[in-house]
Design a protein around this motif. Structure first.
Motif, mmCIF file in Angstrom:
data_model
loop_
_atom_site.group_PDB
_atom_site.id
_atom_site.type_symbol
_atom_site.label_atom_id
_atom_site.label_comp_id
_atom_site.label_asym_id
_atom_site.label_seq_id
_atom_site.Cartn_x
_atom_site.Cartn_y
_atom_site.Cartn_z
ATOM 1 N N LYS A 195 1.919 -15.642 -7.938
ATOM 2 C CA LYS A 195 2.387 -15.442 -6.571
ATOM 3 C C LYS A 195 1.293 -14.787 -5.741
ATOM 4 O O LYS A 195 0.508 -13.986 -6.252
ATOM 5 N N PRO A 196 1.223 -15.101 -4.433
ATOM 6 C CA PRO A 196 0.172 -14.544 -3.578
ATOM 7 C C PRO A 196 0.579 -13.192 -2.989
ATOM 8 O O PRO A 196 1.702 -13.018 -2.511
ATOM 9 N N TYR A 197 -0.351 -12.257 -3.002
ATOM 10 C CA TYR A 197 -0.135 -10.936 -2.428
ATOM 11 C C TYR A 197 -1.197 -10.651 -1.372
ATOM 12 O O TYR A 197 -2.346 -11.085 -1.500
ATOM 13 N N ILE A 198 -0.816 -9.910 -0.340
ATOM 14 C CA ILE A 198 -1.758 -9.441 0.669
ATOM 15 C C ILE A 198 -1.490 -7.968 0.948
ATOM 16 O O ILE A 198 -0.435 -7.431 0.589
ATOM 17 N N ASN A 199 -2.438 -7.339 1.595
ATOM 18 C CA ASN A 199 -2.267 -5.970 2.065
ATOM 19 C C ASN A 199 -1.989 -5.989 3.559
ATOM 20 O O ASN A 199 -2.657 -6.705 4.318
ATOM 21 N N VAL A 200 -0.997 -5.223 3.980
ATOM 22 C CA VAL A 200 -0.655 -5.093 5.394
ATOM 23 C C VAL A 200 -0.592 -3.613 5.744
ATOM 24 O O VAL A 200 -0.475 -2.750 4.865
ATOM 25 N N GLU A 201 -0.677 -3.341 7.025
ATOM 26 C CA GLU A 201 -0.581 -1.969 7.506
ATOM 27 C C GLU A 201 0.726 -1.796 8.266
ATOM 28 O O GLU A 201 1.015 -2.554 9.195
ATOM 29 N N LEU A 202 1.531 -0.851 7.846
ATOM 30 C CA LEU A 202 2.818 -0.587 8.480
ATOM 31 C C LEU A 202 2.747 0.734 9.234
ATOM 32 O O LEU A 202 2.134 1.700 8.771
ATOM 33 N N TYR A 203 3.396 0.790 10.389
ATOM 34 C CA TYR A 203 3.559 2.066 11.084
ATOM 35 C C TYR A 203 5.046 2.336 11.255
ATOM 36 O O TYR A 203 5.779 1.495 11.793
ATOM 37 N N THR A 204 5.509 3.475 10.765
ATOM 38 C CA THR A 204 6.897 3.874 10.944
ATOM 39 C C THR A 204 6.946 5.249 11.600
ATOM 40 O O THR A 204 6.028 6.063 11.433
ATOM 41 N N LYS A 205 8.006 5.500 12.338
ATOM 42 C CA LYS A 205 8.149 6.783 13.025
ATOM 43 C C LYS A 205 8.242 7.938 12.044
ATOM 44 O O LYS A 205 7.722 9.032 12.281
ATOM 45 N N GLU A 206 8.920 7.686 10.927
ATOM 46 C CA GLU A 206 9.143 8.765 9.966
ATOM 47 C C GLU A 206 7.934 9.017 9.072
ATOM 48 O O GLU A 206 7.668 10.163 8.685
ATOM 49 N N LEU A 207 7.170 7.966 8.733
ATOM 50 C CA LEU A 207 6.128 8.069 7.716
ATOM 51 C C LEU A 207 4.721 7.898 8.256
ATOM 52 O O LEU A 207 3.759 8.112 7.521
ATOM 53 N N GLY A 208 4.579 7.503 9.501
ATOM 54 C CA GLY A 208 3.258 7.230 10.042
ATOM 55 C C GLY A 208 2.718 5.911 9.535
ATOM 56 O O GLY A 208 3.473 4.957 9.324
ATOM 57 N N THR A 209 1.411 5.851 9.312
ATOM 58 C CA THR A 209 0.762 4.609 8.890
ATOM 59 C C THR A 209 0.726 4.513 7.366
ATOM 60 O O THR A 209 0.351 5.464 6.685
ATOM 61 N N ILE A 210 1.114 3.340 6.864
ATOM 62 C CA ILE A 210 1.168 3.090 5.424
ATOM 63 C C ILE A 210 0.435 1.789 5.133
ATOM 64 O O ILE A 210 0.640 0.782 5.822
ATOM 65 N N ASN A 211 -0.402 1.791 4.118
ATOM 66 C CA ASN A 211 -0.986 0.555 3.617
ATOM 67 C C ASN A 211 -0.076 0.024 2.509
ATOM 68 O O ASN A 211 0.209 0.737 1.542
ATOM 69 N N ALA A 212 0.384 -1.209 2.661
ATOM 70 C CA ALA A 212 1.382 -1.757 1.747
ATOM 71 C C ALA A 212 0.899 -3.067 1.137
ATOM 72 O O ALA A 212 0.243 -3.877 1.805
ATOM 73 N N LYS A 213 1.235 -3.275 -0.132
ATOM 74 C CA LYS A 213 0.977 -4.551 -0.811
ATOM 75 C C LYS A 213 2.290 -5.330 -0.832
ATOM 76 O O LYS A 213 3.320 -4.816 -1.302
ATOM 77 N N VAL A 214 2.255 -6.564 -0.323
ATOM 78 C CA VAL A 214 3.471 -7.365 -0.235
ATOM 79 C C VAL A 214 3.210 -8.757 -0.795
ATOM 80 O O VAL A 214 2.111 -9.302 -0.668
ATOM 81 N N VAL A 215 4.224 -9.335 -1.441
ATOM 82 C CA VAL A 215 4.137 -10.717 -1.877
ATOM 83 C C VAL A 215 4.383 -11.610 -0.665
ATOM 84 O O VAL A 215 5.255 -11.327 0.165
ATOM 85 N N VAL A 216 3.579 -12.646 -0.511
ATOM 86 C CA VAL A 216 3.729 -13.590 0.593
ATOM 87 C C VAL A 216 4.717 -14.658 0.146
ATOM 88 O O VAL A 216 4.429 -15.466 -0.736
#
Length: 417
Positions: A195-216
């Motif tokens: 399965k293919p995975y990529i890294n994305v950057e998430l911004y949430t009000k509670e947690l700030g900026t998070i680097n996340a690995k997600v399956v595409v």
């Protein structure tokens, strides 16, 4: 679980356990597991139907068909979910297995076989590893509104450079190494457990900026599902609502729905993205690759013309005309499924508590005859889904059949997220 309860408002999860993939490799290691063209052909294309953000293509199985299959980066082997075609395919060497998938529930019965050949356009493969569900627990046909027989994933994407052009509704596939200028921004991929995975950057009000690995996963119709953070359940935002998120191989999946203020994929920034937060024990605790944060689905991918190059571990994204459409959740609280005989019939499978539909007196099992006085026989599921997300405060008239009684109900849509 009957067919009426299989329908889901968002998406379905699916996991084929790693042991099955390894079993295929051991049993059928001498068999070809690549699609190929005859002669000197290097490229081909097929048209597809797009329903609820999912790509449906015609496939011939053992020279029978065509059968509708969902083209799905989220699955490994070919998965046949509708067993009505088994007799047509004349399969004999079926090995029974048990599958534990995502969702609440017990193991389900399935079969493995290497007796399947498949053809997509001018490309074909013999001995494609195939899992056949004994019972159609996903109910894809009810969910999609057209007859769907299964899912095609890794073995197609691993054989070609695959462009899914959501604008033209066309899949273009060419042999790796074929000279072709591919348009779009380059996003690095990792292929893990097929399965293919990529890294994305998430911004949430509670947690700030998070680097996340997600399956595409273009075979999941949601935008993004967030499952884990630091091997614990992903924190659910304060502004969220409980929701039935879908159906997995082991049963229903519950959780919450909220919004992510910003998601960055390469140079692209998406705002106010609808996000799903499944219950940890139903999903994240059962995933095979624990160092992942979630699942990126087709409500995001369909905003791009997307090209997958598994050989070079690259994905190309080129925004299409739907890129700026707003992310919206259902505003009615209704989940719809389809039963089809000579004509299509749209039924209500679930009413969310305290939703506009419940307030209006809609009930599970009601058949929708018309929406805003347009007969549903002239509509498809895309039309209905769009109407039920069409605007905060908008009034929607439903004509319904309840045990032979004709009723007219007014639902006032409400933007709950």
């Amino acid at each position: 679980m009957n067919s009426r309860m299989r329908a889901v408002n968002f998406f379905f999860f699916k996991v084929i356990p790693l042991s099955i993939i390894f079993g295929f490799c051991c049993l059928y290691s001498l068999k070809a597991q690549q699609f190929s063209f005859n002669g000197t052909r290097t490229k081909n294309a097929v048209n597809f139907n797009l329903i609820r953000n999912l790509v449906i293509i015609p496939i011939y199985i053992n020279d029978k068909g065509p059968y509708n299959f969902i083209l799905d980066t989220g699955v490994g082997p070919l998965v046949i979910t509708d067993t009505t075609i088994i007799n047509d395919l004349r399969l004999s060497d079926l090995r029974p297995i048990k599958i534990t998938g995502l969702g609440k529930g017990i193991e389900i019965d399935a079969f493995l076989t290497n007796q399947v050949s498949a053809r997509v356009g001018k490309a074909s493969i013999d001995y494609i590893p195939t899992a056949i569900l004994k019972t159609d627990i996903l109910g894809l046909s009810n969910y999609m509104g057209v007859k769907v027989y299964g899912l095609l994933g890794y073995y197609f994407f691993n054989s070609f450079t695959v462009e899914i052009n959501y604008s033209s509704k066309r899949v273009v596939f060419s042999l790796p190494g074929t000279k072709k200028k591919i348009k779009g921004d380059i996003i690095p991929l990792q292929i893990i457990n097929n399965k293919p995975y990529i890294n994305v950057e998430l911004y949430t009000k509670e947690l700030g900026t998070i680097n996340a690995k997600v399956v595409v996963d273009n075979g999941a119709s949601h935008a993004i599902s967030l499952e884990t953070l630091n091997e614990k359940p992903f924190p659910v935002p304060l502004n969220s609502i409980p929701a039935n998120l879908g159906i997995g191989l082991s049963g229903p999946i519950s959780g919450n729905v909220g919004r992510i203020p910003k998601i960055r994929i390469g140079n692209f920034e998406l705002k106010e993205v609808i996000s799903s937060y499944p219950i940890y024990n139903d999903v994240a605790a059962k995933t095979l690759f624990l160092n992942r944060n979630g699942n990126l689905g087709a409500d995001i991918l369909s905003r791009f013309n997307t090209t997958f190059d598994y050989t070079n571990e690259i994905m190309y994204l080129k925004q299409n005309p739907t890129y700026k459409r707003p992310f919206e959740h259902d505003m009615s609280g209704i989940e719809v499924y389809v039963e089809e005989d000579a004509t299509k019939h749209y039924f209500i499978s679930r009413i969310e508590p305290n939703s506009p539909a419940e307030i209006a007196g809609i009930r599970e099992g009601d058949e929708i005859l018309s929406i805003n006085f347009t007969n549903t026989k002239t509509l498809n599921l895309n039309d209905i889904t769009k109407t039920l997300r069409s605007g905060d405060g908008r009034g929607i008239f439903l004509s319904i059949n309840r045990n032979g009684e004709l009723l007219i109900k007014l639902i006032k849509l409400k933007k709950r997220i």
